[in-house]
Design an enzyme around this catalytic site. Sequence first.
Site, PDB file in Angstrom:
ATOM      1  N   ILE A 156       0.832  -1.212   0.000  1.00 39.42           N
ATOM      2  CA  ILE A 156       0.000   0.000   0.000  1.00 39.42           C
ATOM      3  C   ILE A 156       0.864   1.259   0.000  1.00 39.42           C
ATOM      4  O   ILE A 156       0.636   2.183  -0.783  1.00 39.42           O
ATOM      5  CB  ILE A 156      -0.971  -0.007   1.207  1.00 39.42           C
ATOM      6  CG1 ILE A 156      -1.950  -1.188   1.081  1.00 39.42           C
ATOM      7  CG2 ILE A 156      -1.732   1.313   1.306  1.00 39.42           C
ATOM      8  CD1 ILE A 156      -2.774  -1.470   2.324  1.00 39.42           C
ATOM      9  N   SER A 233      -4.032   2.787   8.113  1.00 38.90           N
ATOM     10  CA  SER A 233      -3.435   1.473   8.384  1.00 38.90           C
ATOM     11  C   SER A 233      -4.125   0.750   9.539  1.00 38.90           C
ATOM     12  O   SER A 233      -4.948  -0.139   9.299  1.00 38.90           O
ATOM     13  CB  SER A 233      -1.940   1.627   8.609  1.00 38.90           C
ATOM     14  OG  SER A 233      -1.315   0.389   8.423  1.00 38.90           O
ATOM     15  N   ARG A 234      -3.793   1.107  10.765  1.00 36.44           N
ATOM     16  CA  ARG A 234      -4.471   0.519  11.929  1.00 36.44           C
ATOM     17  C   ARG A 234      -4.553   1.587  13.013  1.00 36.44           C
ATOM     18  O   ARG A 234      -3.590   2.344  13.224  1.00 36.44           O
ATOM     19  CB  ARG A 234      -3.709  -0.695  12.477  1.00 36.44           C
ATOM     20  CG  ARG A 234      -3.882  -1.983  11.689  1.00 36.44           C
ATOM     21  CD  ARG A 234      -5.307  -2.558  11.772  1.00 36.44           C
ATOM     22  NE  ARG A 234      -5.482  -3.762  10.985  1.00 36.44           N
ATOM     23  CZ  ARG A 234      -5.941  -3.804   9.737  1.00 36.44           C
ATOM     24  NH1 ARG A 234      -6.268  -2.688   9.112  1.00 36.44           N
ATOM     25  NH2 ARG A 234      -6.077  -4.966   9.115  1.00 36.44           N
ATOM     26  N   GLU A 263     -12.115   1.062  17.324  1.00 33.73           N
ATOM     27  CA  GLU A 263     -13.125   1.031  16.260  1.00 33.73           C
ATOM     28  C   GLU A 263     -14.074  -0.160  16.341  1.00 33.73           C
ATOM     29  O   GLU A 263     -15.179  -0.106  15.833  1.00 33.73           O
ATOM     30  CB  GLU A 263     -12.466   1.073  14.869  1.00 33.73           C
ATOM     31  CG  GLU A 263     -11.721  -0.183  14.480  1.00 33.73           C
ATOM     32  CD  GLU A 263     -11.133  -0.089  13.065  1.00 33.73           C
ATOM     33  OE1 GLU A 263     -10.499   0.918  12.733  1.00 33.73           O
ATOM     34  OE2 GLU A 263     -11.322  -1.051  12.301  1.00 33.73           O
ATOM     35  N   HIS A 295     -13.244   2.734   8.206  1.00 34.44           N
ATOM     36  CA  HIS A 295     -12.507   1.581   7.661  1.00 34.44           C
ATOM     37  C   HIS A 295     -13.032   1.194   6.268  1.00 34.44           C
ATOM     38  O   HIS A 295     -13.367   0.039   6.018  1.00 34.44           O
ATOM     39  CB  HIS A 295     -12.581   0.385   8.624  1.00 34.44           C
ATOM     40  CG  HIS A 295     -11.356  -0.476   8.571  1.00 34.44           C
ATOM     41  ND1 HIS A 295     -10.669  -0.889   9.672  1.00 34.44           N
ATOM     42  CD2 HIS A 295     -10.671  -0.994   7.515  1.00 34.44           C
ATOM     43  CE1 HIS A 295      -9.630  -1.627   9.318  1.00 34.44           C
ATOM     44  NE2 HIS A 295      -9.615  -1.701   7.999  1.00 34.44           N
ATOM     45  N   GLN A 296     -13.090   2.174   5.403  1.00 29.30           N
ATOM     46  CA  GLN A 296     -13.614   1.924   4.057  1.00 29.30           C
ATOM     47  C   GLN A 296     -12.553   1.981   2.978  1.00 29.30           C
ATOM     48  O   GLN A 296     -12.860   1.855   1.787  1.00 29.30           O
ATOM     49  CB  GLN A 296     -14.744   2.918   3.731  1.00 29.30           C
ATOM     50  CG  GLN A 296     -14.263   4.333   3.450  1.00 29.30           C
ATOM     51  CD  GLN A 296     -15.372   5.239   2.936  1.00 29.30           C
ATOM     52  OE1 GLN A 296     -16.155   5.755   3.711  1.00 29.30           O
ATOM     53  NE2 GLN A 296     -15.434   5.456   1.633  1.00 29.30           N
ATOM     54  N   ALA A 297     -11.284   2.165   3.368  1.00 29.01           N
ATOM     55  CA  ALA A 297     -10.244   2.347   2.349  1.00 29.01           C
ATOM     56  C   ALA A 297     -10.166   1.161   1.389  1.00 29.01           C
ATOM     57  O   ALA A 297      -9.878   1.316   0.206  1.00 29.01           O
ATOM     58  CB  ALA A 297      -8.898   2.591   3.018  1.00 29.01           C
ATOM     59  N   PHE A 298     -10.438  -0.027   1.898  1.00 29.51           N
ATOM     60  CA  PHE A 298     -10.350  -1.237   1.053  1.00 29.51           C
ATOM     61  C   PHE A 298     -11.562  -1.389   0.143  1.00 29.51           C
ATOM     62  O   PHE A 298     -11.553  -2.245  -0.745  1.00 29.51           O
ATOM     63  CB  PHE A 298     -10.275  -2.483   1.955  1.00 29.51           C
ATOM     64  CG  PHE A 298     -11.610  -2.824   2.587  1.00 29.51           C
ATOM     65  CD1 PHE A 298     -12.095  -2.106   3.656  1.00 29.51           C
ATOM     66  CD2 PHE A 298     -12.400  -3.830   2.057  1.00 29.51           C
ATOM     67  CE1 PHE A 298     -13.333  -2.388   4.214  1.00 29.51           C
ATOM     68  CE2 PHE A 298     -13.648  -4.126   2.610  1.00 29.51           C
ATOM     69  CZ  PHE A 298     -14.112  -3.399   3.695  1.00 29.51           C
TER      70      PHE A 298
HETATM   71  P1  NAD Z   1       2.765  -4.911   3.579  1.00 26.69           P
HETATM   72  O1  NAD Z   1       3.066  -6.060   4.477  1.00 26.69           O
HETATM   73  O2  NAD Z   1       2.843  -5.084   2.098  1.00 26.69           O
HETATM   74  O3  NAD Z   1       3.677  -3.653   3.960  1.00 26.69           O
HETATM   75  C1  NAD Z   1       3.960  -3.264   5.270  1.00 26.69           C
HETATM   76  C2  NAD Z   1       5.311  -2.556   5.234  1.00 26.69           C
HETATM   77  O4  NAD Z   1       5.545  -2.034   6.544  1.00 26.69           O
HETATM   78  C3  NAD Z   1       6.480  -3.478   4.888  1.00 26.69           C
HETATM   79  O5  NAD Z   1       7.265  -2.904   3.875  1.00 26.69           O
HETATM   80  C4  NAD Z   1       7.230  -3.605   6.207  1.00 26.69           C
HETATM   81  O6  NAD Z   1       8.639  -3.776   6.022  1.00 26.69           O
HETATM   82  C5  NAD Z   1       6.915  -2.273   6.843  1.00 26.69           C
HETATM   83  N1  NAD Z   1       7.149  -2.256   8.284  1.00 26.69           N
HETATM   84  C6  NAD Z   1       7.019  -3.270   9.172  1.00 26.69           C
HETATM   85  N2  NAD Z   1       7.360  -2.860  10.385  1.00 26.69           N
HETATM   86  C7  NAD Z   1       7.717  -1.559  10.281  1.00 26.69           C
HETATM   87  C8  NAD Z   1       8.186  -0.600  11.202  1.00 26.69           C
HETATM   88  N3  NAD Z   1       8.388  -0.904  12.485  1.00 26.69           N
HETATM   89  N4  NAD Z   1       8.447   0.638  10.743  1.00 26.69           N
HETATM   90  C9  NAD Z   1       8.276   0.945   9.421  1.00 26.69           C
HETATM   91  N5  NAD Z   1       7.857   0.077   8.516  1.00 26.69           N
HETATM   92  C10 NAD Z   1       7.582  -1.179   8.928  1.00 26.69           C
HETATM   93  O7  NAD Z   1       1.297  -4.454   4.010  1.00 26.69           O
HETATM   94  P2  NAD Z   1       0.280  -3.559   3.154  1.00 26.69           P
HETATM   95  O8  NAD Z   1      -0.556  -4.455   2.296  1.00 26.69           O
HETATM   96  O9  NAD Z   1       0.991  -2.442   2.516  1.00 26.69           O
HETATM   97  O10 NAD Z   1      -0.675  -3.041   4.305  1.00 26.69           O
HETATM   98  C11 NAD Z   1      -0.192  -2.161   5.309  1.00 26.69           C
HETATM   99  C12 NAD Z   1      -1.220  -2.086   6.410  1.00 26.69           C
HETATM  100  O11 NAD Z   1      -2.396  -1.421   5.925  1.00 26.69           O
HETATM  101  C13 NAD Z   1      -1.739  -3.446   6.893  1.00 26.69           C
HETATM  102  O12 NAD Z   1      -0.906  -3.967   7.915  1.00 26.69           O
HETATM  103  C14 NAD Z   1      -3.099  -3.126   7.398  1.00 26.69           C
HETATM  104  O13 NAD Z   1      -3.021  -2.893   8.784  1.00 26.69           O
HETATM  105  C15 NAD Z   1      -3.498  -1.833   6.688  1.00 26.69           C
HETATM  106  N6  NAD Z   1      -4.664  -1.987   5.809  1.00 26.69           N
HETATM  107  C16 NAD Z   1      -5.731  -1.149   5.970  1.00 26.69           C
HETATM  108  C17 NAD Z   1      -6.831  -1.261   5.121  1.00 26.69           C
HETATM  109  C18 NAD Z   1      -8.030  -0.343   5.236  1.00 26.69           C
HETATM  110  O14 NAD Z   1      -9.067  -0.640   4.644  1.00 26.69           O
HETATM  111  N7  NAD Z   1      -7.938   0.775   5.924  1.00 26.69           N
HETATM  112  C19 NAD Z   1      -6.839  -2.224   4.129  1.00 26.69           C
HETATM  113  C20 NAD Z   1      -5.726  -3.053   3.982  1.00 26.69           C
HETATM  114  C21 NAD Z   1      -4.638  -2.928   4.822  1.00 26.69           C
END
Ligand code: NAD
Length: 332
Positions: A156, A233-234, A263, A295-298
Amino acid sequence: MGMKIVFFSSQPYDKQFFTQYNQQGYELIFQETHLNEQSVKLAAGAKAICVFVNDKVNAGIIEQLTQMNVEIIALRCAGFNNVDLEAAKAAGIKVCRVPAYSPEAVAEHAVAMLLTLNRKTHKAYNRVREQNFALQGLLGYNLYGKTIGVIGTGNIGKAFCKIMLGFGCKVVAFDLIANQELMAAGVDYQPLMEVLKADIISLHCPLNEQTKHIIQKDTIALMKKGVVIINTSRGGLVKTRDVIYALKSGHISALGIDVYEQEEKIFFKNLSEDIIQDDEIQRLMSFPNVLITAHQAFFTQEALEQIATTTLNNIQHLTENTNLIAQAALLT
Ligand code: NAD
């Protein structure tokens, strides 16, 4: 009738997409309730359960699932901070997720939040409906030339960086691993302390022990006065109380959140008739410079198609031992 899969926290759109893409002919049972110590009983007779972001799959629940002979926990999301993976592993339960269903869906929503907060389209929309065509109070700034700090450049974060580079922004990023493709595209990897100095900060790292409350008073103190923070993200990445304090002082000039630490009691529900007991979300909702989405980004057509097909394929590969499950999808 095929193998039984029980869904928790299911919504009408889950039923629609999973039913449509159920090539395997599984028996899909959709429960609206969250997964908890009581509702877990609804998994009786199922080989797999399918859960979402706010279903807390703790050791107690895993024990009950084991007793019911459930073999697979299939997450229909990417993040997996809500599952006790060690307990699942010890119980011999397979856990799988959808590693990358549509990173662009989330990245584009983060950009939408940023643009809305900056150009105040949420206010303009209401004003024009009231026949108020005045511009006072709607002043924005060019994103072109601004520095965007990105924390986490996985699927992302990478998609988000690319969009921001397209806007003509300077992109600085922090991740444990630098992405070569992004570096070649012009992303500048810096230590976290440097990235926190950006004009706008967007969070794209997972929630874990290292990242919990990565945004709190000490890290906010390192940020520019007037910083904009976007979190898709979270919720647990942000210490809400500290952010409220910084919004009140003006240190944070705008906040966009698609996720919120508490949430699970609020999101994905229509609470319009209720009295909300959570004072922090109420305080956040009262700021004119805070944009909250639930939580609608997805939530795009493409992402829901991908979530349904990948989840069903994951379950199929795990039950048939075909080894076709993607490495990143299998968590135990
Ligand atoms: P991903 O696993 O592809 O990428 C996560 C990145 O974070 C990796 O490059 C990892 O090396 C890095 N990372 C890990 N620990 C770290 C730290 N301490 N400091 C900095 N970087 C660090 O995951 P993604 O698919 O890109 O998703 C990221 C997050 O987005 C998910 O974990 C999820 O919580 C969130 N998400 C939210 C929605 C939404 O609808 N809002 C949807 C999907 C995912």
